[in-house]
Design an enzyme around this catalytic site. Structure first.
Site, short mmCIF file in Angstrom:
data_model
loop_
_atom_site.label_atom_id
_atom_site.label_comp_id
_atom_site.label_asym_id
_atom_site.label_seq_id
_atom_site.Cartn_x
_atom_site.Cartn_y
_atom_site.Cartn_z
N ASP A 21 -1.53 -2.09 -7.71
CA ASP A 21 -0.93 -1.15 -6.17
C ASP A 21 -2.41 -1.60 -5.05
OD1 ASP A 21 0.65 0.43 -5.24
OD2 ASP A 21 -0.61 2.13 -5.90
N ASP B 149 1.64 -4.10 2.12
CA ASP B 149 2.15 -1.97 0.98
C ASP B 149 2.38 -3.20 -0.37
OD1 ASP B 149 1.74 -0.76 -1.36
OD2 ASP B 149 3.45 0.41 -0.62
#
Ligand code: NAG
Ligand code: NAG
Ligand code: NAG
Length: 409
Positions: A101, A281
């Site tokens: 992440d 992201d």
């Protein structure tokens, strides 16, 4: 046998040699990772992406106004696509399956496989907890040895050991590779401390020559694929073409809490988003842009919002007329061809769509531009461009790959 003192001296010598960048055996560490698509029913994909966008924005905004990070949430578990790497903790190492992440920065285990303590495990006096979009964990902080790829290790890495967690079925925890400021507020009692990420520690211990991580993933057309590669400390020239163009992390809040950059977007020759701040992201599947920009894209492409998938749907005739979508970052442009703008047709039914329809991967972030986080270059962008997250130089880089213009979709 050496007396202990001599052995310690030898180890210290070995470490100080390893700390010299010139003698590093491997200049960087390659860690393979896999993609898994997990959507359940209509609208799931876009709802999950928009929920994550809201959570990231709220988190960044709270941080900017001085609230503790732990008080707000970041979406990571409830995402449509997850990226998973095998990471060793302890000595001998136990392997954990961790979500990668870039939008959070704590590393923790214990959601699935329990933490196995070894002689390298040291409990600190801190408790650690993080609340994500649809899940959370809390537990105790340990420091331990972490092994990645090529058998290289980082020692004394902060590891959250979950005593409770929810929302992480099928995984053991998270490898958080966002900026370390995102860890502020996750420890108690030392709420103001930041926790160095795995990347930060690899660099400070001289295992890798630079505090950066690079991400490579080929465009994929199946629900589960294992062709991703994270590279710690350097870039893998076999994964990109030409050179890497870098841009400084944006100064605009809240994008600057993350891997935030300034960017503008044109569809053909029409500007649909003037230069503004947003983020890059790995945890967002689609390319999300501000509502006003999305409406311009929708009308320029002739697409209509599909009420079954939540994605834009385009006729074959309009697909054949689709123009390039050009992302300009600093003085460099990155072009998504028409094929790169569509969802892989072999995965239409996996997201509740029709096998014969054509859906677009650009969607609505859920609010108009001007909020300091006006786009997210998610994985459908990152599958087409090699990306570099460089803490040492406070910048993000992109390069073309052999798959940038592939027509696999
Ligand atoms: C898929 O997502 C659902 C929640 O949306 C979750 O309950 C399930 O465990 C996930 N499955 C996998 C294999 O990740
Ligand atoms: C990004 O945009 C903001 C707002 O226009 C500007 O102040 C800043 O200098 C730009 N560049 C960076 C690297 O922040
Ligand atoms: C979606 O739109 C079609 C065509 O307008 C309509 O027939 C259908 O009932 C709608 N489905 C939903 C779930 O709203």
């Amino acid at each position: 046998m050496f007396p202990t003192a001599s052995l310690t001296t030898l180890l210290l010598l070995a470490l100080s040699v390893a700390a010299n960048p010139i003698v590093i055996r491997d200049s960087f560490i390659k860690v393979p990772f896999a993609k898994k698509l997990n959507v359940t029913g209509s609208f799931d994909l876009i709802q999950k992406d928009q929920a994550r966008a809201r959570a990231l924005k709220a988190h960044g905004a709270a941080k900017a106004s001085g609230l503790a990070a732990a008080a707000t949430s970041i979406g990571v578990t409830n995402v449509a696509q997850v990226y998973v790497a095998s990471v060793g903790v302890g000595s001998p190492a136990t392997d954990y399956s961790l979500l990668i992440d870039t939008g959070s920065s704590n590393t923790w285990v214990g959601a699935g496989k329990k933490y196995v303590k070894t002689s390298t495990s040291k409990q600190t006096s801190n408790r650690v907890s993080v609340t994500y979009g649809s899940g959370s964990f809390s537990g105790t902080e340990f420091t331990d040895t972490v092994s990645l790829g090529n058998g290289l290790t980082v020692t004394g890495q902060s590891i959250g050991v979950a005593s409770t967690s929810e929302g992480f079925d099928g995984f053991d925890g998270i490898l958080g590779i966002g900026p370390d400021a995102l860890t502020v507020g996750t420890l108690s009692p030392s709420t103001q401390s930041t926790i160095p990420t795995v990347t930060d520690n690899l660099a400070s211990q001289g295992v890798i020559p630079s505090d950066l991580v690079a991400v490579s993933f080929e465009p994929t057309t199946s629900e589960s694929d294992a062709n991703g590669e994270l590279t710690f400390g350097g870039t893998d020239s076999s994964k990109f073409t030409g050179s890497i163009s870098f841009t400084s992390i944006t100064g605009t809040s809240p994008a600057n809490e993350f891997w935030g950059i300034n960017e503008s977007i044109k569809y053909g020759s029409t500007t649909i988003l003037s230069t503004t701040a947003g983020i890059v992201d790995t945890g967002t599947t689609l390319i999300l842009i501000a509502t006003n920009a999305f409406k311009k894209y929708e009308s320029a492409t002739g697409a209509t919002l599909d009420n079954e998938t939540g994605l834009l749907k385009i006729s074959t005739a309009n697909f054949n007329k689709l123009s390039n979508l050009v992302f300009t970052v600093g003085s460099n442009s990155f072009t998504l061809t028409p094929n790169a703008q569509i969802w892989p047709r072999s995965l239409n039914t996996a997201i509740g769509g029709n096998a014969n329809s054509i859906y677009l991967v650009v969607n609505d972030i859920g609010s108009n531009s001007g909020e300091g986080l006006d786009f997210i270059n998610g994985f459908t962008f990152l599958e087409r461009f090699y990306s570099v997250f460089d803490t040492t130089n406070n910048r993000v880089g992109f390069a073309t790959t052999p798959f940038t213009t592939a027509t696999t979709n």
